[in-house]
Write a protein that holds these residues in place. Structure first.
Motif, PDB file in Angstrom:
ATOM      1  N   THR A  63      31.396 -26.900  94.600  1.00 26.76           N
ATOM      2  CA  THR A  63      31.055 -28.303  94.004  1.00 26.76           C
ATOM      3  C   THR A  63      29.694 -28.174  93.404  1.00 26.76           C
ATOM      4  OG1 THR A  63      32.078 -29.050  96.133  1.00 26.76           O
ATOM      5  CG2 THR A  63      30.499 -30.485  95.066  1.00 26.76           C
ATOM      6  N   VAL A  64      29.774 -28.363  92.206  1.00 29.71           N
ATOM      7  CA  VAL A  64      28.619 -28.551  91.540  1.00 29.71           C
ATOM      8  C   VAL A  64      28.162 -30.062  91.244  1.00 29.71           C
ATOM      9  CG1 VAL A  64      27.773 -27.985  88.999  1.00 29.71           C
ATOM     10  CG2 VAL A  64      28.935 -26.312  90.272  1.00 29.71           C
ATOM     11  N   SER A  65      26.808 -30.182  91.688  1.00 31.11           N
ATOM     12  CA  SER A  65      26.121 -31.651  91.903  1.00 31.11           C
ATOM     13  C   SER A  65      25.111 -31.583  91.110  1.00 31.11           C
ATOM     14  CB  SER A  65      26.078 -31.725  93.301  1.00 31.11           C
ATOM     15  OG  SER A  65      25.810 -33.166  93.694  1.00 31.11           O
ATOM     16  N   PRO A  66      25.093 -31.917  89.865  1.00 28.69           N
ATOM     17  CA  PRO A  66      23.548 -31.999  89.104  1.00 28.69           C
ATOM     18  C   PRO A  66      23.132 -33.485  89.479  1.00 28.69           C
ATOM     19  CG  PRO A  66      25.541 -31.696  87.615  1.00 28.69           C
ATOM     20  CD  PRO A  66      25.989 -31.833  89.010  1.00 28.69           C
ATOM     21  N   GLN A  67      21.746 -33.390  89.758  1.00 26.50           N
ATOM     22  CA  GLN A  67      21.065 -34.546  90.486  1.00 26.50           C
ATOM     23  C   GLN A  67      20.961 -35.843  89.497  1.00 26.50           C
ATOM     24  OE1 GLN A  67      17.202 -33.485  91.905  1.00 26.50           O
ATOM     25  NE2 GLN A  67      16.634 -35.632  91.903  1.00 26.50           N
ATOM     26  N   ASP A  68      21.152 -35.670  88.172  1.00 23.37           N
ATOM     27  CA  ASP A  68      20.964 -36.634  87.279  1.00 23.37           C
ATOM     28  C   ASP A  68      22.316 -37.348  87.092  1.00 23.37           C
ATOM     29  OD1 ASP A  68      22.300 -34.519  85.863  1.00 23.37           O
ATOM     30  OD2 ASP A  68      21.620 -35.286  83.986  1.00 23.37           O
ATOM     31  N   GLU A  69      23.535 -36.848  87.545  1.00 20.19           N
ATOM     32  CA  GLU A  69      24.801 -37.311  87.578  1.00 20.19           C
ATOM     33  C   GLU A  69      25.291 -37.776  88.907  1.00 20.19           C
ATOM     34  OE1 GLU A  69      27.702 -34.669  85.999  1.00 20.19           O
ATOM     35  OE2 GLU A  69      26.474 -33.974  84.622  1.00 20.19           O
ATOM     36  N   ARG A  70      24.732 -37.033  89.909  1.00 17.18           N
ATOM     37  CA  ARG A  70      25.240 -37.381  91.290  1.00 17.18           C
ATOM     38  C   ARG A  70      24.389 -37.425  92.481  1.00 17.18           C
ATOM     39  NH1 ARG A  70      30.488 -33.312  91.522  1.00 17.18           N
ATOM     40  NH2 ARG A  70      30.678 -34.249  93.646  1.00 17.18           N
ATOM     41  N   GLY A  71      23.023 -37.663  92.008  1.00 19.53           N
ATOM     42  CA  GLY A  71      21.753 -37.902  93.094  1.00 19.53           C
ATOM     43  C   GLY A  71      21.594 -36.599  93.819  1.00 19.53           C
ATOM     44  N   PHE A  72      20.735 -36.634  95.021  1.00 14.07           N
ATOM     45  CA  PHE A  72      20.610 -35.717  95.929  1.00 14.07           C
ATOM     46  C   PHE A  72      21.908 -34.956  96.419  1.00 14.07           C
ATOM     47  CE2 PHE A  72      16.539 -37.751  95.902  1.00 14.07           C
ATOM     48  CZ  PHE A  72      15.654 -36.862  95.450  1.00 14.07           C
ATOM     49  N   GLY A  99      16.744 -21.987  97.447  1.00 13.60           N
ATOM     50  CA  GLY A  99      16.347 -22.893  96.647  1.00 13.60           C
ATOM     51  C   GLY A  99      14.910 -23.309  96.928  1.00 13.60           C
ATOM     52  N   PRO A 100      14.512 -24.388  96.309  1.00 18.77           N
ATOM     53  CA  PRO A 100      13.134 -25.027  96.566  1.00 18.77           C
ATOM     54  C   PRO A 100      12.838 -25.463  98.079  1.00 18.77           C
ATOM     55  CG  PRO A 100      14.421 -26.742  95.179  1.00 18.77           C
ATOM     56  CD  PRO A 100      15.178 -25.350  95.514  1.00 18.77           C
ATOM     57  N   ASP A 101      11.529 -25.331  98.371  1.00 24.34           N
ATOM     58  CA  ASP A 101      11.241 -25.605  99.635  1.00 24.34           C
ATOM     59  C   ASP A 101      11.693 -27.007 100.089  1.00 24.34           C
ATOM     60  OD1 ASP A 101       9.940 -24.230 101.576  1.00 24.34           O
ATOM     61  OD2 ASP A 101       8.299 -25.686 101.646  1.00 24.34           O
ATOM     62  N   SER A 102      11.839 -28.084  99.451  1.00 29.59           N
ATOM     63  CA  SER A 102      12.383 -29.455  99.825  1.00 29.59           C
ATOM     64  C   SER A 102      13.963 -29.440 100.240  1.00 29.59           C
ATOM     65  CB  SER A 102      12.033 -30.311  98.601  1.00 29.59           C
ATOM     66  OG  SER A 102      12.782 -30.163  97.313  1.00 29.59           O
ATOM     67  N   LEU A 103      14.686 -28.631  99.423  1.00 28.06           N
ATOM     68  CA  LEU A 103      15.903 -28.373  99.695  1.00 28.06           C
ATOM     69  C   LEU A 103      16.053 -27.505 101.127  1.00 28.06           C
ATOM     70  CD1 LEU A 103      19.005 -28.725  99.193  1.00 28.06           C
ATOM     71  CD2 LEU A 103      18.774 -26.215  97.940  1.00 28.06           C
ATOM     72  N   LEU A 104      15.230 -26.392 101.130  1.00 28.24           N
ATOM     73  CA  LEU A 104      15.366 -25.766 102.311  1.00 28.24           C
ATOM     74  C   LEU A 104      15.011 -26.703 103.802  1.00 28.24           C
ATOM     75  CD1 LEU A 104      13.678 -22.299 101.412  1.00 28.24           C
ATOM     76  CD2 LEU A 104      16.268 -23.033 101.473  1.00 28.24           C
TER      77      LEU A 104
END
Ligand code: FES
Length: 331
Positions: A175-184, A204-209
């Protein structure tokens, strides 16, 4: 019950160092370059397992780590993906500007602090360039017929390396989920139901972890395996009482060194010419892992798991300090 993240147990440091040639360079996403590195004479490269990274020794003491994202079965090429970091201290910019096809770069490794542990099922979560170590894992699992899914996020689809390729290769699993299209990323749905036997891997970035750590809090212990791009600073609760000033005894070298509050153990070792390898200087790569013979370390790295810290056997001397007045190290 929380599911503490697992990082690799004392990964072995490879002695391999070589000047490799950039055979091919491409741009699979905005601000990302892919480099295929090989020996100039076509010689085979050392073997590696998914999750491994290599050091690029970029000169003037500048060293950067990049995950290998090629096929581990291909011993002729090491492929890395490098994101141009807007907050770069020089590493990624140098790679983007200097490592053109035909250029040579000094490389060390590989090392693996993010190994793929055998499990019946896997759930992967990648953020941005965090897809690189995960891609090699997917190749291996797909070949083995394992059960896996991937949730892959990024700011825009154009910024997500391999997004289209992954969708085409594994349409039922990715599942590919770009933030500008589908949010977080919808972690709540993806990790809603804890599953016995399923391992969760995230890079990934710290916020995701941090978000994934929170979502995995009710999963079985040992479920979550993460790789950080940057060192996670210890929280006030995590920091044991550390000493401002202490003494480091280098057992094999026979020297005793004083460490004060404004310098790291690694600084002091390097000043005293005690042989010790280092790379990131931030507690994220594991290169400076050192065996503790006596004393208690104040661990401040992002490499060792809680269980590994508890054994008190090793420490990362670039960032970690001491809780005892005397620390005897196997150096
Ligand atoms: Fe990277 Fe110490 S030099 S963890």
């Amino acid at each position: 019950m929380s599911a503490p993240a697992v990082t690799a147990p004392g990964a072995k440091v490879s002695d391999f160092t070589a000047d490799l040639v950039v055979r091919r360079r491409s741009a699979p996403a905005k601000d990302v370059v892919l480099l295929d590195l090989s020996h100039s004479n076509g010689e085979q490269l050392p073997s590696w397992e998914p999750g491994a990274h290599i050091d690029l020794l970029l000169g003037d003491g500048l060293t950067r780590q990049y995950s290998l994202c090629s096929d581990p079965n291909d011993r002729g090429i090491w492929r890395i993906g490098v994101l141009l970091d807007p907050n770069t201290r020089g590493g990624s910019r140098l790679v983007h500007e200097s490592l053109i096809e035909g250029a040579t770069v000094r490389v060390r490794g590989p090392r693996n602090h993010f190994p793929l542990v055998d499990a019946p099922r896997y759930r992967f979560i990648a953020g941005g360039i965090g897809i690189t170590p995960i891609y090699s894992m997917l190749r291996k699992l797909q070949r083995a017929g394992s059960e896996w899914t991937l949730l892959y996020g990024g700011r825009t689809k154009a910024s997500m390396a391999f997004a289209q390729e992954l969708l085409e290769r594994y349409p039922d699993r990715v599942t590919v989920s770009p933030q500008d299209e589908r949010g977080f990323l919808d972690l709540n749905s993806y990790l809603q139901h804890p599953e016995e036997g399923t391992l969760v891997y995230c890079c990934g970035p710290d916020s995701l972890l941090s978000a994934v750590e929170a979502s995995c809090a009710c999963w079985p212990e040992g479920t979550l395996h993460i790789e950080r791009f940057a060192a996670k600073g210890p929280t006030a609760e995590e920091v044991p009482p550390a000493l401002e000033n202490f003494e480091v005894v280098c057992h094999r070298s026979g020297v005793t060194l004083a460490v004060s509050g404004n310098e790291s153990i690694l600084d002091v070792l390097e000043e005293a010419d005690v042989p010790v390898m280092a790379s990131c200087y931030e507690g994220v790569c594991g290169t400076c892992e050192t065996r503790i013979i006596e004393g208690v370390a104040d661990h401040r790295d992002s490499v060792l798991s809680a269980a590994e810290r508890d054994t008190g056997e090793v420490m990362m001397v670039c960032v970690s300090r001491s809780c005892t007045e005397r620390l005897v190290l196997d150096l």
